[in-house]
Enzyme design. Structure first.
Site, short mmCIF file in Angstrom:
data_model
loop_
_atom_site.label_atom_id
_atom_site.label_comp_id
_atom_site.label_asym_id
_atom_site.label_seq_id
_atom_site.Cartn_x
_atom_site.Cartn_y
_atom_site.Cartn_z
CD GLU A 60 -1.72 -2.56 1.51
OE1 GLU A 60 -0.47 -2.57 1.85
OE2 GLU A 60 -2.62 -3.42 1.41
CG HIS A 129 -10.64 -7.85 5.15
ND1 HIS A 129 -9.68 -8.66 6.09
CD2 HIS A 129 -9.99 -8.46 3.75
CE1 HIS A 129 -8.73 -9.24 5.52
NE2 HIS A 129 -8.85 -9.08 4.24
#
Length: 326
Positions: A60, A129
């Protein structure tokens, strides 16, 4: 107008932007060959090729750091992170670089970059998540933080984010991705970032919310009307930075009561900021204390208890009735 899911509407916004501007690029893990973890970027690799729809490693920090470099080189990068819970791997790039360059360089360098990420709970995914970290990003000056609530506004707001000259964090509620379809115009449309909308007009109480909670609140308003004769007005913020205080306060000054609903934890959440602004501007109009319906101050639980954690229509109804009957 054709009916589209939020996934299809977001895909349309990306297609339109990339067709209109050859400098618009998409990058992220699996955005190319697989069409993105939720298929939002489906078809982009085939139409635009690997130089404009770039698969990256699972990194990321590198995705956003690379995007910053591309922005300085004159491109309009759109970075996709697979889940918002993993965005903190790139927090250094966002906090120390992405949001600061306009200020740091006195306007000589700007960073027109969009960071898209699936957001929130409701699909029985786990921990990282399913988190809702919007307050963390809304606290960082220099960033706009957008949270769409339906297919049509998702398409229009993503277009606005891509056209924006500064960085935008674009949260996409996973619970809404394929939950329903909505008419989306054939022609491109844009919505201003930082302006809330009245999702349902009403006279008795103002319920302020955003993201996936908009549907929950609208469901609650049906029960409030049918079983309690309460006519609730619903404000969909659409963006939490900037936050549209005017629309919220204008509504509260008419109704005299407010309830704030979000799925993120309560402590230091966006709800606290909304309430502070109502108190600062509309205290003398209030007829009851303002209530919050939020997630709990815990790490979001595994899927067996996820629905217990998330606000539902029943909790919204109870808080609203208590506010109106105060």
């Amino acid at each position: 107008m054709p009916q589209r899911t939020m996934v299809q509407a977001l895909n349309l916004a990306l297609l339109e932007a990339m067709r209109e501007n050859p400098d618009v690029l998409v990058l992220g893990q699996d955005v190319g060959q697989d069409g993105g973890v939720f298929r939002v970027t489906d078809g982009l690799l085939k139409e635009f090729g690997p130089n404009r729809c770039m698969d990256t490693p699972l990194a990321e920090s590198a995705i956003i750091g690379g995007g910053i470099g591309l922005a300085f080189a004159g491109f309009k990068p759109i970075c996709e992170l697979q889940f918002d819970g993993f965005s903190f791997q790139a927090f250094h790039q966002v906090e120390n670089h992405l949001r600061r360059y306009r200020s740091r360089t006195r306007g000589r360098l700007v960073c027109p970059l969009v960071v898209r990420m699936p957001y929130g709970g409701g699909i029985r995914a786990i921990e990282h998540h399913s988190e809702a970290p919007e307050a963390t990003y809304a606290h960082l000056a220099g960033l706009k933080v957008v949270i769409a609530s339906g297919p049509r506004n998702a398409r229009a707001l993503l277009r606005a984010a891509i056209l924006d000259p500064d960085p935008v964090i674009f949260f996409e509620p996973k619970a809404v991705y394929r939950a329903f379809r909505e008419e989306v115009p054939e022609v491109p449309e844009s919505m201003p970032i930082g302006r809330a909308v009245v999702a349902r007009p009403g006279r008795d109480v103002t319920i302020v919310t955003y993201g996936a909670m908009v549907r929950v609140v609208l469901e609650a308003t049906e029960t409030l009307a049918e079983e309690h004769e309460i006519d609730a007005e619903v404000i969909d913020l659409l963006s939490v930075a900037p936050l549209d205080s005017d629309t919220v306060n204008n509504s509260v000054k008419r109704t005299g009561r407010a309830v704030v609903v979000h799925e993120a934890p309560r402590h230091c959440g966006v709800g606290g900021e909304i309430i502070a602004r109502i108190v600062e501007d509309s205290l003398m109009y209030l007829q009851a204390p303002i209530r919050r319906v939020t997630g709990f101050d815990t790490i979001i639980p595994y899927f067996a208890n996820e629905l217990t954690y998330l606000p539902d229509a029943g909790r919204v109804v109870q808080a609203t009735v208590e506010t109106v009957r105060f």
